[in-house]
Motif scaffolding. Sequence first.
Motif, PDB file in Angstrom:
ATOM      1  N   UNK A   1       0.822  -1.204   0.000  1.00 59.29           N
ATOM      2  CA  UNK A   1       0.000   0.000   0.000  1.00 59.29           C
ATOM      3  C   UNK A   1       0.856   1.255   0.000  1.00 59.29           C
ATOM      4  N   UNK A   2       2.149   1.071  -0.077  1.00 59.41           N
ATOM      5  CA  UNK A   2       3.048   2.225  -0.098  1.00 59.41           C
ATOM      6  C   UNK A   2       2.890   2.985  -1.404  1.00 59.41           C
ATOM      7  N   UNK A   3       2.981   4.309  -1.317  1.00 63.42           N
ATOM      8  CA  UNK A   3       2.855   5.157  -2.503  1.00 63.42           C
ATOM      9  C   UNK A   3       4.157   5.869  -2.861  1.00 63.42           C
ATOM     10  N   UNK A   4       5.191   5.685  -2.024  1.00 70.01           N
ATOM     11  CA  UNK A   4       6.479   6.314  -2.315  1.00 70.01           C
ATOM     12  C   UNK A   4       7.271   5.428  -3.282  1.00 70.01           C
ATOM     13  N   UNK A   5       8.423   5.899  -3.717  1.00 73.56           N
ATOM     14  CA  UNK A   5       9.262   5.138  -4.647  1.00 73.56           C
ATOM     15  C   UNK A   5      10.137   4.151  -3.877  1.00 73.56           C
ATOM     16  N   UNK A   6       9.493   3.174  -3.255  1.00 75.57           N
ATOM     17  CA  UNK A   6      10.196   2.186  -2.448  1.00 75.57           C
ATOM     18  C   UNK A   6      11.153   1.343  -3.272  1.00 75.57           C
ATOM     19  N   UNK A   7      10.906   1.247  -4.574  1.00 76.88           N
ATOM     20  CA  UNK A   7      11.703   0.410  -5.463  1.00 76.88           C
ATOM     21  C   UNK A   7      13.036   1.050  -5.843  1.00 76.88           C
ATOM     22  N   UNK A   8      13.192   2.344  -5.541  1.00 75.39           N
ATOM     23  CA  UNK A   8      14.404   3.040  -5.980  1.00 75.39           C
ATOM     24  C   UNK A   8      15.674   2.547  -5.281  1.00 75.39           C
ATOM     25  N   UNK A   9      15.731   2.427  -3.937  1.00 74.98           N
ATOM     26  CA  UNK A   9      16.946   1.906  -3.293  1.00 74.98           C
ATOM     27  C   UNK A   9      17.371   0.528  -3.787  1.00 74.98           C
ATOM     28  N   UNK A  10      16.427  -0.459  -3.903  1.00 79.03           N
ATOM     29  CA  UNK A  10      16.858  -1.761  -4.453  1.00 79.03           C
ATOM     30  C   UNK A  10      17.388  -1.654  -5.872  1.00 79.03           C
ATOM     31  N   UNK A  11      16.790  -0.787  -6.687  1.00 81.50           N
ATOM     32  CA  UNK A  11      17.241  -0.620  -8.064  1.00 81.50           C
ATOM     33  C   UNK A  11      18.652  -0.042  -8.113  1.00 81.50           C
ATOM     34  N   UNK A  12      18.905   0.982  -7.302  1.00 84.47           N
ATOM     35  CA  UNK A  12      20.243   1.591  -7.270  1.00 84.47           C
ATOM     36  C   UNK A  12      21.280   0.577  -6.802  1.00 84.47           C
ATOM     37  N   UNK A  13      20.926  -0.218  -5.798  1.00 83.76           N
ATOM     38  CA  UNK A  13      21.834  -1.269  -5.313  1.00 83.76           C
ATOM     39  C   UNK A  13      22.126  -2.269  -6.411  1.00 83.76           C
TER      40      UNK A  13
END
Length: 260
Positions: free
Chosen positions: A12-24
Amino acid sequence: MGGRARIAERTLRTDRWWLPPLVTDLGLAAFVVYATIRSFVRTAYWVPEYHYLTPFYSPCLSTSCVPGSSHFGTPIGALPGFIPLGFVVLPFLLGFRLTCYYYRKAYYRSVWFSPPACAVGEPHAKYTGETRLPLIVQNVHRYFFYVAMIVSLINTYDAVLAFHGRTGGFGFGLGNIILTGNVALLWAYTLSCHSCRHITGGRLKHFSGHPVRYWLWTQVSRLNVRHMQLAWTTLGTLVLTDLYVMLVSSGVFPDPRFVN
């Protein structure tokens, strides 16, 4: 009490939670691609004038190594092209990094997706932790630590030998700053390891009865809080050191010399 709420959405998160894993993912992938290519090309890894040796090829123990780059002799014969010249330590260094407590968090979230972020569902049907393959291998981290210590000593020896002048004797150039800085950060990363912290202060019931070990534990603990930063910084310095040696060895530009 009822069971867990059934929510169809992955999160239910609306922030860009996927960005840290992608950068890693991108950061780790970039290093793996670069290090793999450089480990197999077998060119431009040694500067004979100043004894600069890239850490990706140290120690170079094969007769396939270029003359002068084998600081510990050549007890191994010629190697086929599909075996890296630094194969003696590369698997152990890879194992040390892969089982490192910080890197576990990094690739658990970005590669293994367990979970990819807080409050985000993971694709695995069940969680077995580090009790089964492949994650059970994480438990050998403490043994990889001892090998990493030996490799750090070898890299230190390489950096000391690199204080060599074009005409012999002592010499000092920009490459020495890069090599020495890389070794210093590698030591900081290795000593900040959680296994090192346990070795220095673990299994003690009373620190007051072991003042030396307590002092060592406190110093390692200070480094330990920077373990994540050191993990990424040393990936960068390894690439920088190798790239610098490659460019100087290839004649792209000369090494700026301060002494000899």
